[in-house]
Design a protein around this motif. Structure first.
Motif, mmCIF file in Angstrom:
data_model
loop_
_atom_site.group_PDB
_atom_site.id
_atom_site.type_symbol
_atom_site.label_atom_id
_atom_site.label_comp_id
_atom_site.label_asym_id
_atom_site.label_seq_id
_atom_site.Cartn_x
_atom_site.Cartn_y
_atom_site.Cartn_z
ATOM 1 N N LEU A 1 25.593 5.614 10.067
ATOM 2 C CA LEU A 1 26.928 5.309 9.567
ATOM 3 C C LEU A 1 27.816 4.869 10.721
ATOM 4 C CD1 LEU A 1 28.541 5.468 6.912
ATOM 5 C CD2 LEU A 1 29.280 7.738 7.599
ATOM 6 N N ASP B 1 29.834 -0.473 0.443
ATOM 7 C CA ASP B 1 29.731 0.695 1.307
ATOM 8 C C ASP B 1 29.451 0.264 2.739
ATOM 9 O OD1 ASP B 1 30.165 3.056 -0.131
ATOM 10 O OD2 ASP B 1 28.325 2.705 -1.240
ATOM 11 N N VAL B 2 29.960 1.058 3.662
ATOM 12 C CA VAL B 2 29.828 0.710 5.081
ATOM 13 C C VAL B 2 28.379 0.406 5.443
ATOM 14 C CG1 VAL B 2 30.227 1.502 7.421
ATOM 15 C CG2 VAL B 2 31.793 2.173 5.614
ATOM 16 N N SER B 3 27.459 1.234 4.956
ATOM 17 C CA SER B 3 26.072 1.057 5.383
ATOM 18 C C SER B 3 25.461 -0.197 4.772
ATOM 19 C CB SER B 3 25.237 2.295 5.039
ATOM 20 O OG SER B 3 25.111 2.439 3.652
ATOM 21 N N VAL B 4 26.070 -0.743 3.707
ATOM 22 C CA VAL B 4 25.548 -1.955 3.072
ATOM 23 C C VAL B 4 26.264 -3.194 3.622
ATOM 24 C CG1 VAL B 4 25.200 -3.112 0.857
ATOM 25 C CG2 VAL B 4 24.965 -0.638 1.006
ATOM 26 N N GLN B 5 27.548 -3.017 3.982
ATOM 27 C CA GLN B 5 28.337 -4.113 4.565
ATOM 28 C C GLN B 5 27.587 -4.816 5.687
ATOM 29 O OE1 GLN B 5 32.179 -3.375 6.280
ATOM 30 N NE2 GLN B 5 33.045 -2.772 4.308
ATOM 31 N N ALA B 6 27.039 -3.993 6.586
ATOM 32 C CA ALA B 6 26.388 -4.564 7.762
ATOM 33 C C ALA B 6 25.215 -5.456 7.355
ATOM 34 C CB ALA B 6 25.913 -3.441 8.681
ATOM 35 N N GLN B 7 24.481 -5.073 6.299
ATOM 36 C CA GLN B 7 23.366 -5.905 5.820
ATOM 37 C C GLN B 7 23.872 -7.284 5.437
ATOM 38 O OE1 GLN B 7 21.785 -3.894 2.407
ATOM 39 N NE2 GLN B 7 21.253 -2.026 3.503
ATOM 40 N N SER C 1 26.709 1.299 11.903
ATOM 41 C CA SER C 1 26.720 0.120 11.044
ATOM 42 C C SER C 1 28.116 -0.430 10.819
ATOM 43 C CB SER C 1 26.046 0.434 9.704
ATOM 44 O OG SER C 1 26.776 1.422 9.024
ATOM 45 N N HIS D 1 36.166 7.547 3.849
ATOM 46 C CA HIS D 1 34.895 6.877 4.121
ATOM 47 C C HIS D 1 34.863 6.393 5.561
ATOM 48 C CE1 HIS D 1 37.691 3.628 3.157
ATOM 49 N NE2 HIS D 1 36.984 2.940 4.019
ATOM 50 N N GLU E 1 30.186 7.788 1.852
ATOM 51 C CA GLU E 1 30.336 6.522 1.157
ATOM 52 C C GLU E 1 30.577 6.801 -0.319
ATOM 53 O OE1 GLU E 1 27.666 3.300 3.006
ATOM 54 O OE2 GLU E 1 26.462 5.099 3.025
ATOM 55 N N SER E 2 30.856 5.735 -1.075
ATOM 56 C CA SER E 2 31.085 5.961 -2.498
ATOM 57 C C SER E 2 29.818 6.557 -3.103
ATOM 58 C CB SER E 2 31.455 4.656 -3.188
ATOM 59 O OG SER E 2 30.435 3.713 -3.032
ATOM 60 N N ARG F 1 15.645 5.864 3.446
ATOM 61 C CA ARG F 1 16.289 4.899 4.351
ATOM 62 C C ARG F 1 16.162 5.337 5.808
ATOM 63 N NH1 ARG F 1 22.340 4.203 2.131
ATOM 64 N NH2 ARG F 1 22.234 2.201 3.186
ATOM 65 N N ASN G 1 25.159 -9.424 8.445
ATOM 66 C CA ASN G 1 24.040 -10.009 9.181
ATOM 67 C C ASN G 1 23.422 -11.162 8.412
ATOM 68 O OD1 ASN G 1 24.284 -8.405 11.396
ATOM 69 N ND2 ASN G 1 22.632 -6.998 10.873
ATOM 70 N N SER H 1 22.858 -3.327 -7.713
ATOM 71 C CA SER H 1 23.866 -2.597 -6.957
ATOM 72 C C SER H 1 24.900 -3.590 -6.437
ATOM 73 C CB SER H 1 23.216 -1.884 -5.787
ATOM 74 O OG SER H 1 22.803 -2.835 -4.827
ATOM 75 N N LEU I 1 24.710 -6.107 14.488
ATOM 76 C CA LEU I 1 24.818 -4.838 13.760
ATOM 77 C C LEU I 1 23.439 -4.366 13.334
ATOM 78 C CD1 LEU I 1 27.775 -5.528 11.316
ATOM 79 C CD2 LEU I 1 27.812 -4.070 13.320
ATOM 80 N N ARG I 2 23.282 -3.047 13.309
ATOM 81 C CA ARG I 2 22.021 -2.516 12.803
ATOM 82 C C ARG I 2 22.283 -1.825 11.475
ATOM 83 N NH1 ARG I 2 20.854 1.174 17.448
ATOM 84 N NH2 ARG I 2 23.002 1.468 16.827
ATOM 85 N N PRO I 3 22.130 -2.551 10.398
ATOM 86 C CA PRO I 3 22.440 -1.965 9.088
ATOM 87 C C PRO I 3 21.429 -0.901 8.712
ATOM 88 C CG PRO I 3 21.805 -4.292 8.888
ATOM 89 C CD PRO I 3 21.563 -3.895 10.294
ATOM 90 N N VAL I 4 21.851 -0.006 7.839
ATOM 91 C CA VAL I 4 20.916 0.951 7.256
ATOM 92 C C VAL I 4 20.198 0.217 6.139
ATOM 93 C CG1 VAL I 4 20.695 3.276 6.353
ATOM 94 C CG2 VAL I 4 22.763 2.605 7.584
ATOM 95 N N PRO I 5 18.878 0.155 6.171
ATOM 96 C CA PRO I 5 18.196 -0.534 5.074
ATOM 97 C C PRO I 5 18.408 0.207 3.753
ATOM 98 C CG PRO I 5 16.624 0.641 6.448
ATOM 99 C CD PRO I 5 17.948 0.754 7.126
ATOM 100 N N GLY I 6 18.184 -0.494 2.650
ATOM 101 C CA GLY I 6 18.287 0.155 1.346
ATOM 102 C C GLY I 6 19.711 0.453 0.965
ATOM 103 N N ARG I 7 19.867 1.344 -0.013
ATOM 104 C CA ARG I 7 21.209 1.667 -0.487
ATOM 105 C C ARG I 7 21.311 3.145 -0.821
ATOM 106 N NH1 ARG I 7 20.941 0.181 -6.717
ATOM 107 N NH2 ARG I 7 18.882 -0.747 -6.810
ATOM 108 N N PRO I 8 22.562 3.640 -0.947
ATOM 109 C CA PRO I 8 22.759 5.070 -1.209
ATOM 110 C C PRO I 8 22.063 5.502 -2.498
ATOM 111 C CG PRO I 8 24.837 4.021 -0.622
ATOM 112 C CD PRO I 8 23.836 2.933 -0.789
ATOM 113 N N TYR J 1 33.433 -9.767 13.876
ATOM 114 C CA TYR J 1 31.977 -9.780 13.985
ATOM 115 C C TYR J 1 31.398 -11.124 13.546
ATOM 116 C CZ TYR J 1 27.080 -8.531 13.393
ATOM 117 O OH TYR J 1 25.717 -8.501 13.478
#
Lengths: 332, 245, 274
Positions: A257, B173-179, A260, A216, A53-54, A293, B182, B143, A271-278, B207
């Motif tokens: 990754l 970011d992909v991992s934040v998009q999903a949050q 999500s 990405h 990711e970025s 995370r 939802n 962020s 969807l099961r997002p990853v909590p938090g941020r990079p 979706y």
């Protein structure tokens, strides 16, 4: 500093023909840490997708391969070798020779990567040089362009897809041993994207060129590359054969990754997002950068930097990788 | 129908005088969004998505065709609609005024209506998963994902009946998009607003959307239920989009 | 709010500027002596009692330079405030509204811009009659075109940002959109260009007064002093060195300070007025 960085296990038997070796590379921009001990190996002729990711450090890694880091970047530790040559220690003349003979680069914004004041044909002739590696028309035809029309055009007169083909022709003109492509299709539309990638991979296969493709998009990369390296927090946290990384991730971040991306979700499934941020690092991560995370984190994950573990066909930087075999659900 | 576009064309003239050319940003598009429904619009850059979004928001008058919001044409004065339409736009970096605290930004639509904010700002921030404490922060302290949550809180604070989400998650970011995706689904289930969800990413669109319109070169080439876009959309271009996922 | 952090060089510029201005504003002028009092023989080189020498009337140069800096900076600052207010109004309106209003404002600005600064200033002085008002009006007319253009450009950029669109969609009226969203976000540009305009203003005042169209003696301004000094340049070079050095120092420190502001507010390169 260098001694504290964990070394990747060298798969001697398989990797002794390594064309590119990045070892424990640490790069800072001012106080921010972009690479925190990154390892990467690419064998001759191999295609490797580097996914992140970025802020994961993938662009920094790509730039370091050609020593193209911006001025404010500082290499704190680690090594980069291309065909055995220490890229970071070469003298300017040697570096130019290495870039000219062994390396090719394609960047995200194709129009910006061409010289706006020069016709395309002339730029190509400059690259082809005295040795005359085939004529301009031939080079343009190889990337699927109408040579008569494109050679006399200025970069701003080209569409994004055409400009990126020109950039590819320029990068591949000298048949480099390694092509580094940093999100080469990010600014292109989907219809053009696949065609441009076809061109890159066909040309590279013909010339025996290795590819490092920074992206990405995990599924897109896994479709085309032999191997995939996943970056997080300035390190390569998982690497292995593309099908294995995508199909049976060994690192919780890779699994997260893959899971999500909305494209991966089946109809009606949430969807099961990853909590938090990079993370944003300002120094060496004390433990695993994904720990805050990670649903599988233990105590030591926060305080102990993970060393590479071999899981199946992959190398993963995860303390729990061995326990998690079969636990990491795959959605794709 | 909360929003209806019927045979809408928007043209611009470009080029030097004497050699002016007419360009259709969108050509003869028709679409409708029912109460509580989410219509997805998918297309690539230059396909006319952005123009469609501006028409739907009443920011762009069509050159020909009709636009009805809640059964009536857009009023001459924007204020007459204040609070009933809101938007979450694409660029998290510029979605919030850098010189205003988060709380002020979220409260602005209420201030425009002359309604007191009271505890609504704190509630709105809680609803989007940020604490009430975020009200005192400035955008540069957040962020990208947090900023987009603030934009959503700002858009929903007047309880609009219609929200346009224009590339609302594309820069994340992909991992934040999903949050965020939802969150949008949850909030829609709670408040029941209609939405126009515009994106280049078919994965994100299918979706969140109930129905999807596929745009290409200023025209809608196919409109179908989202379910069709998991298996076999009819138009060859839609299939191409599906394959490239 | 982000703290206003500047690099050491531009802080030094600011300090130097304050050092030049403060004595002129405070009672230090009195301590250095009465600028109009005759204190000794004519055209004396620097010495006790007249630390920068005396002029052709036997007045001490030091208090005259201090008064001159004050006059020049006060006049230029006042003019720049007027410029900033007008440019902010015109630039923001032109940039945000576009259309015919934009065309009208920008055409007027271009006509003004096409005149060389000093010609414009002399024209104004000729019409309005020499004096402080003419100097002030000249500085405004000379500095307003570029400032308006840059504020307009900044306003065009801000107008396209999502928070402005979001406010419009919410139903916000023009005064709110401009006052809450556009103006605060072009304020940085105004501040940066204001410092550059100030240094232009100082040179315009210097030039005009030097030509006799600006501040009139016996009141001292840097231009007036340099003009007087020029007459006796061979016999009494200290008459021109003092005010000349102060003028150069003032412009230099303002520009250095302006560069610091620019780096802070608009990291991308912009043109200075000079």
């Amino acid at each position: 500093m260098k001694a504290r960085m964990d070394k990747a296990p060298m798969d001697k038997a398989r990797m002794d023909k390594a064309l590119l070796e990045v070892d424990g590379l640490v790069v800072d921009y001012g106080r921010a840490r972009a690479l925190d001990g990154a390892d990467l190996r690419v064998a001759a002729g191999q295609t490797v997708g580097v996914v992140g990711e970025s802020g994961s450090g993938k662009s920094t890694l790509g730039a370091a391969i050609g020593r193209l880091l911006p001025r404010q970047a500082r290499v704190e530790a680690g090594e980069v070798r291309v065909a055995g040559e220490p890229v970071l220690d070469l003298r300017p003349a040697e570096l130019r020779r290495l870039r000219r003979n062994r390396l090719g680069f394609v960047f995200q914004d194709p129009i910006a990567s061409l010289d706006p004041t020069m016709r395309v044909g002339r730029q190509l002739r400059l690259v082809l040089g005295r040795e005359g590696r085939g004529d301009v028309a031939g080079q343009l035809a190889r990337v699927g362009l109408d040579a008569a029309r494109v050679a006399s055009a200025y970069p701003h007169q080209l569409s994004g897809g055409m400009a990126q083909r020109v950039a590819i022709a320029l990068a591949m003109a000298a048949s480099p041993e390694l092509l580094v492509a940093d999100e080469p299709t990010a600014s292109l539309d989907a219809q053009v994207r696949e065609k441009v990638l076809d061109v890159v991979f066909t040309l590279a296969a013909g010339a025996g060129t290795s590819i490092v493709w920074l992206s990405h998009d995990l599924p897109a990369v896994a479709r085309r590359c032999d191997r995939v390296a996943v970056m997080y927090g300035g390190r390569v946290v998982e690497s292995g054969p593309a099908a294995a990384v995508l199909g049976a991730p060994a690192h919780p971040y890779t699994a997260a990754l893959a899971g999500s991306a909305p494209a991966a979700a089946a109809p009606g499934v949430r969807l099961r997002p990853v909590p938090g941020r990079p993370p944003v690092l300002t120094g060496p991560s004390p433990g695993c950068a994904f720990e805050p995370r990670c649903p599988f984190a233990e105590e030591r994950c926060a305080v102990e930097r993970p060393a590479p573990v071999r899981v199946g066909e992959q190398d993963a930087l995860c303390h729990r990788a061995a326990d998690l075999v079969g636990e990491l659900e795959v959605v794709a | 129908m909360i929003l209806e576009l019927d045979d809408v064309t928007v043209s611009f003239t470009t080029g030097p005088p004497l050699r002016r050319r007419r360009l259709d940003a969108v050509r003869g598009i028709s679409l409708a969004v029912a109460e509580g429904e989410t219509l997805g619009v998918v297309g690539e850059s230059g396909s006319g998505k952005t123009t469609t979004s501006r028409v739907a928001l009443g920011l762009q008058r069509p050159t020909s065709g009709t636009v009805l919001f809640d059964g009536r044409p857009f009023p001459r004065r924007r204020r007459d609609l204040a609070g009933r339409i809101q938007a979450v736009l694409q660029h998290p970096h510029w979605s919030l005024n850098p010189r205003m605290r988060v709380g002020q930004s979220v409260a602005e639509p209420l201030a425009v209506l002359g309604r007191p904010a009271g505890s609504l700002v704190a509630e709105a921030l809680e609803q989007v998963g940020l604490g009430a404490g975020f009200a005192e922060r400035y955008p540069h302290e957040l962020s990208g994902g947090q900023r987009q949550r603030v934009s959503i809180a700002r858009a929903l604070i007047t309880r609009p009946s219609f929200v346009v989400l224009d590339e609302a998650v594309s820069a994340l970011d992909v991992s934040v998009q999903a949050q965020i995706l939802n969150l949008l689904k949850d909030l829609q289930a709670e408040f029941g607003f209609s939405a126009l969800f515009i994106s280049h990413d078919l994965g994100a669109v299918r979706y969140v959307a109930d129905r999807i319109a596929v745009m290409r070169d200023g025209e809608i080439v196919e409109t179908a239920d989202a379910a069709a876009f998991y298996t076999a959309p009819e138009h060859p271009y839609s299939r191409q989009l599906l394959e490239s996922l | 709010m982000k703290k206003l952090r500047l690099d050491p060089l531009s802080l030094a510029g600011l300090a130097c500027l304050l050092l030049l201005v403060l004595p002129a504003l405070g009672s230090l002028v009195d301590a250095a002596g009465d600028p109009d009092a005759i204190v000794g023989p004519r055209l004396q080189p620097p010495g006790p009692g007249w630390w920068l020498g005396t002029d052709n009337l036997g007045r001490s140069v030091l208090p005259r330079v201090m008064e001159g800096v004050g006059t020049t900076l006060l006049l230029s600052s006042a003019a720049v405030l007027v410029t900033a207010a007008l440019s902010a109004g015109f630039g923001v309106l032109a940039g945000y509204r576009g259309g015919y209003l934009n065309e009208l404002i920008m055409r007027v600005v271009e006509v003004l811009y096409s005149f060389p600064a000093i010609v414009l200033a002399v024209l104004v002085a000729a019409v309005a009659g020499p004096g402080q008002l003419a100097a002030l009006a000249s500085i405004v007319l000379v500095t307003i075109p570029l400032m308006t253009r840059l504020v307009r450009a900044a306003a065009v950029a801000v107008a396209g940002r999502d928070y402005v669109t979001a406010a419009v969609i919410s139903g916000a009226r023009l005064p709110r959109v401009l006052g809450r969203h556009v103006l605060p976000n072009v304020a940085g540009t105004i501040a940066v260009q204001g410092t550059y305009a100030l240094s232009v203003g100082i040179s315009v005042e210097g030039g005009l007064s030097f030509l006799g169209f600006g501040v009139q003696p016996p009141q001292a301004s840097l231009g007036v002093l340099i003009r007087q000094g020029g007459t006796y340049m061979m016999a009494a070079p200290w008459l021109i060195i003092g005010p000349g050095a102060v003028l150069v120092l003032a412009i230099l420190s303002i520009n250095v300070f302006g560069d610091g502001l620019r780096d802070r507010f608009e990291p991308r390169e912009t043109r200075s007025l000079v």
